[in-house]
Design a protein around this motif. Structure first.
Motif, mmCIF file in Angstrom:
data_model
loop_
_atom_site.group_PDB
_atom_site.id
_atom_site.type_symbol
_atom_site.label_atom_id
_atom_site.label_comp_id
_atom_site.label_asym_id
_atom_site.label_seq_id
_atom_site.Cartn_x
_atom_site.Cartn_y
_atom_site.Cartn_z
ATOM 1 N N SER A 9 -22.073 21.079 -43.191
ATOM 2 C CA SER A 9 -21.635 19.658 -43.913
ATOM 3 C C SER A 9 -20.272 19.254 -43.793
ATOM 4 N N HIS A 10 -20.060 18.101 -44.056
ATOM 5 C CA HIS A 10 -18.697 17.731 -44.181
ATOM 6 C C HIS A 10 -18.603 16.363 -44.956
ATOM 7 N N ALA A 11 -17.600 16.103 -45.387
ATOM 8 C CA ALA A 11 -17.330 14.732 -46.439
ATOM 9 C C ALA A 11 -16.401 13.903 -45.926
ATOM 10 N N ARG A 12 -16.567 12.685 -45.539
ATOM 11 C CA ARG A 12 -15.678 11.848 -45.105
ATOM 12 C C ARG A 12 -14.508 11.584 -45.981
ATOM 13 N N GLY A 13 -13.376 11.657 -45.529
ATOM 14 C CA GLY A 13 -12.094 11.597 -46.298
ATOM 15 C C GLY A 13 -11.999 10.524 -47.484
ATOM 16 N N GLY A 14 -11.768 11.055 -48.654
ATOM 17 C CA GLY A 14 -11.520 10.153 -49.769
ATOM 18 C C GLY A 14 -10.410 9.187 -49.666
ATOM 19 N N GLU A 15 -9.432 9.783 -49.269
ATOM 20 C CA GLU A 15 -8.127 9.250 -49.130
ATOM 21 C C GLU A 15 -7.952 8.639 -47.664
ATOM 22 N N ASP A 16 -8.250 9.440 -46.866
ATOM 23 C CA ASP A 16 -8.291 8.810 -45.567
ATOM 24 C C ASP A 16 -9.689 9.017 -44.738
ATOM 25 N N PRO A 17 -10.248 7.766 -44.434
ATOM 26 C CA PRO A 17 -11.578 7.881 -44.332
ATOM 27 C C PRO A 17 -11.926 7.918 -42.707
ATOM 28 N N THR A 18 -10.606 7.907 -41.948
ATOM 29 C CA THR A 18 -10.610 8.342 -40.597
ATOM 30 C C THR A 18 -10.755 9.769 -40.348
ATOM 31 N N ARG A 19 -10.866 10.643 -41.337
ATOM 32 C CA ARG A 19 -11.251 12.177 -40.971
ATOM 33 C C ARG A 19 -12.172 12.799 -42.038
ATOM 34 N N TYR A 20 -12.380 13.946 -42.159
ATOM 35 C CA TYR A 20 -13.276 14.656 -42.985
ATOM 36 C C TYR A 20 -12.578 15.534 -43.624
ATOM 37 N N ASP A 21 -12.570 15.405 -44.946
ATOM 38 C CA ASP A 21 -11.961 16.182 -45.942
ATOM 39 C C ASP A 21 -12.106 17.753 -45.728
#
Length: 144
Positions: free
Chosen positions: A86-98
């Protein structure tokens, strides 16, 4: 090959291509050798596997192939593998995964053997290590 040079022989390169489908925004076909896979953008129809899921699928597939091959090589009595990624799209930076998380559950072996299989996976999987370290990438965009 000189020091620092990269081996780009045909046997060392994996390649895929993709194209859009006329009249279906957000729907794509990915081609790998003679195999074809329909995918969707996260803004598309939402019926097919999406890009982030493909990334996780590659990681899970590599993990299972790696663990299975290493268990066989070591003569371990592995009877099954389950991978959850699993991964989560970045909350502060949606161009990466948190984060990206992978759990490999092995059947038929004890924890000591599972640890050996984990260490071999970590030391050899290019997908895992590229995600873990962050890899270089080249981008070219052409107008035709």
């Amino acid at each position: 090959m000189s020091a620092g040079a990269v081996d780009v022989s045909a046997s060392n390169v994996a390649a895929v291509s993709g194209h859009t489908i006329a009249g279906v925004p957000g729907r794509f076909v990915i081609d790998a050798r003679a195999n074809h896979l329909v995918t969707d953008s996260r803004f598309g129809p939402g019926e097919s596997i999406q890009a982030g899921e493909l990334l996780l699928s590659a990681l899970a597939s590599c993990a299972m192939a790696n663990v299975e091959a290493n268990a066989q090589e070591l003569g371990l009595p592995l009877t099954g593998i389950r991978v959850e990624a699993s991964h989560a799209r970045g909350g502060e930076d949606p161009t990466r995964y948190d984060f990206t998380r992978v759990t490999i559950t092995t059947s038929g072996v004890d924890q000591a053997a599972a640890d050996v299989l984990r260490d071999r996976f970590v030391s050899t999987c290019p997908i895992y290590n590229t995600i873990r370290r962050g890899g270089g990438i080249e981008l070219t965009v052409l107008a035709s």
